[in-house]
Design an enzyme around this catalytic site. Sequence first.
Site, PDB file in Angstrom:
ATOM      1  CG  ASP A 170      -0.337  -0.295   2.535  1.00  0.00           C
ATOM      2  OD1 ASP A 170       0.901  -0.475   2.582  1.00  0.00           O
ATOM      3  OD2 ASP A 170      -1.062  -0.351   3.545  1.00  0.00           O
ATOM      4  CG  ASP A 198       6.239   6.530   6.642  1.00  0.00           C
ATOM      5  OD1 ASP A 198       7.265   7.178   6.846  1.00  0.00           O
ATOM      6  OD2 ASP A 198       5.178   6.767   7.235  1.00  0.00           O
ATOM      7  CB  SER A 199      10.856   4.821   7.522  1.00  0.00           C
ATOM      8  OG  SER A 199      10.526   3.459   7.708  1.00  0.00           O
ATOM      9  CE  LYS A 249       2.381   9.008   4.932  1.00  0.00           C
ATOM     10  NZ  LYS A 249       2.227   8.738   6.377  1.00  0.00           N
TER      11      LYS A 249
HETATM   12  P1  IMP Z   1       7.686   2.115   6.616  1.00  0.00           P
HETATM   13  O1  IMP Z   1       8.345   0.900   7.165  1.00  0.00           O
HETATM   14  O2  IMP Z   1       7.992   3.346   7.462  1.00  0.00           O
HETATM   15  O3  IMP Z   1       7.998   2.372   5.163  1.00  0.00           O
HETATM   16  O4  IMP Z   1       6.148   1.916   6.831  1.00  0.00           O
HETATM   17  C1  IMP Z   1       5.339   1.252   5.958  1.00  0.00           C
HETATM   18  C2  IMP Z   1       4.080   0.778   6.631  1.00  0.00           C
HETATM   19  O5  IMP Z   1       3.606   1.759   7.555  1.00  0.00           O
HETATM   20  C3  IMP Z   1       2.973   0.579   5.645  1.00  0.00           C
HETATM   21  O6  IMP Z   1       2.922  -0.747   5.217  1.00  0.00           O
HETATM   22  C4  IMP Z   1       1.739   0.981   6.422  1.00  0.00           C
HETATM   23  O7  IMP Z   1       1.202  -0.160   7.053  1.00  0.00           O
HETATM   24  C5  IMP Z   1       2.219   1.926   7.471  1.00  0.00           C
HETATM   25  N1  IMP Z   1       1.934   3.353   7.182  1.00  0.00           N
HETATM   26  C6  IMP Z   1       2.833   4.311   6.867  1.00  0.00           C
HETATM   27  N2  IMP Z   1       2.240   5.499   6.687  1.00  0.00           N
HETATM   28  C7  IMP Z   1       0.933   5.293   6.866  1.00  0.00           C
HETATM   29  C8  IMP Z   1      -0.232   6.155   6.796  1.00  0.00           C
HETATM   30  O8  IMP Z   1      -0.161   7.379   6.514  1.00  0.00           O
HETATM   31  N3  IMP Z   1      -1.422   5.571   7.041  1.00  0.00           N
HETATM   32  C9  IMP Z   1      -1.553   4.244   7.354  1.00  0.00           C
HETATM   33  N4  IMP Z   1      -0.513   3.393   7.421  1.00  0.00           N
HETATM   34  C10 IMP Z   1       0.721   3.921   7.185  1.00  0.00           C
HETATM   35 MG    MG Z   2       1.257  -2.112   5.233  1.00  0.00          MG
END
Ligand code: IMP
Ligand code: MG
Length: 185
Positions: A103, A106-107, A134
Site C-alpha cells: 500500500d 514511508d521510512s 511518502k
Molecule cells: P515504513 O516501514 O515506514 O515504510 O512503513 C510502511 C508501513 O507503515 C505501511 O505498510 C503501512 O502499514 C504503514 N503506514 C505508513 N504510513 C501510513 C499512513 O499514513 N497511514 C496508514 N498506514 C501507514
Molecule cells: Mg502495510
Amino acid sequence: MQDYHEIVGDILIDEDTLKNRITELGAQISHDYRGHDLHLVCILRGGVVFLADLMRTITIPHTLDFMAISSYGVGTRKSTGQIRITMDLITAIQDRDVLLVEDIIDSGYTLKATLELLKARHPKSLHVCVLLDKAERREVEVPLRYCGFVIPDKYIFGYGLDVDEYYRNLPFIATLAPDHYKPPE
Ligand code: IMP
Ligand code: MG
C-alpha cells in the site's frame, strides 16, 4: 467507532484518480511481464484493496499469494525497522518473477526488510509495486519499480490503509481531520 465523515479531513486521492492510475500501472505491468511467470505477493492487510483492483487491470496470466508482516502496531505510527512475519506465503517463490504489492512506503524499513527476506528464497526476479510513496520520509533506499502516487508527509487512510485497524474499506484516500491527528510516536 465514529462514522468516517467525522474523521476525514481532506480527500487526498479520489476514486476516479485511483482507478485511472491503477489502470495505467496494470497496463505497464502487463507489458513488462509479458512472457514471464508473474507472481504477485500482497502484503496484508493494507495492500489488499490495491491488489484486488490492480490484478483486474493486469491482462497477462499471473498467480497470487499473501503474507502478513507486523511493523506498525495498533496505536503506533512509527516504523521500527524490525519486522516479523505474522503470516507466511503458502507457495514457494523460488524461480518465480515476484512482484511485491504494498500500500505505502514511508521510512522504507518495512519494504527493505521484506525484500531481503524474500530475496533469500531465490526468486527469479523481485520488484516492488507500491501505491503510495511518502518520499520525503524515506530513511532507507528501496528500489520502487512501480509507484502510483508520491504523497506529502501526512497520515492518510482509506483504500486499504487504516486508522487503528478501521476504515480500510473507504474507496478513497483521505487525511485525518485535524482533531484526530496523532503525531508519530
Ligand atoms: P515504513 O516501514 O515506514 O515504510 O512503513 C510502511 C508501513 O507503515 C505501511 O505498510 C503501512 O502499514 C504503514 N503506514 C505508513 N504510513 C501510513 C499512513 O499514513 N497511514 C496508514 N498506514 C501507514
Ligand atoms: Mg502495510
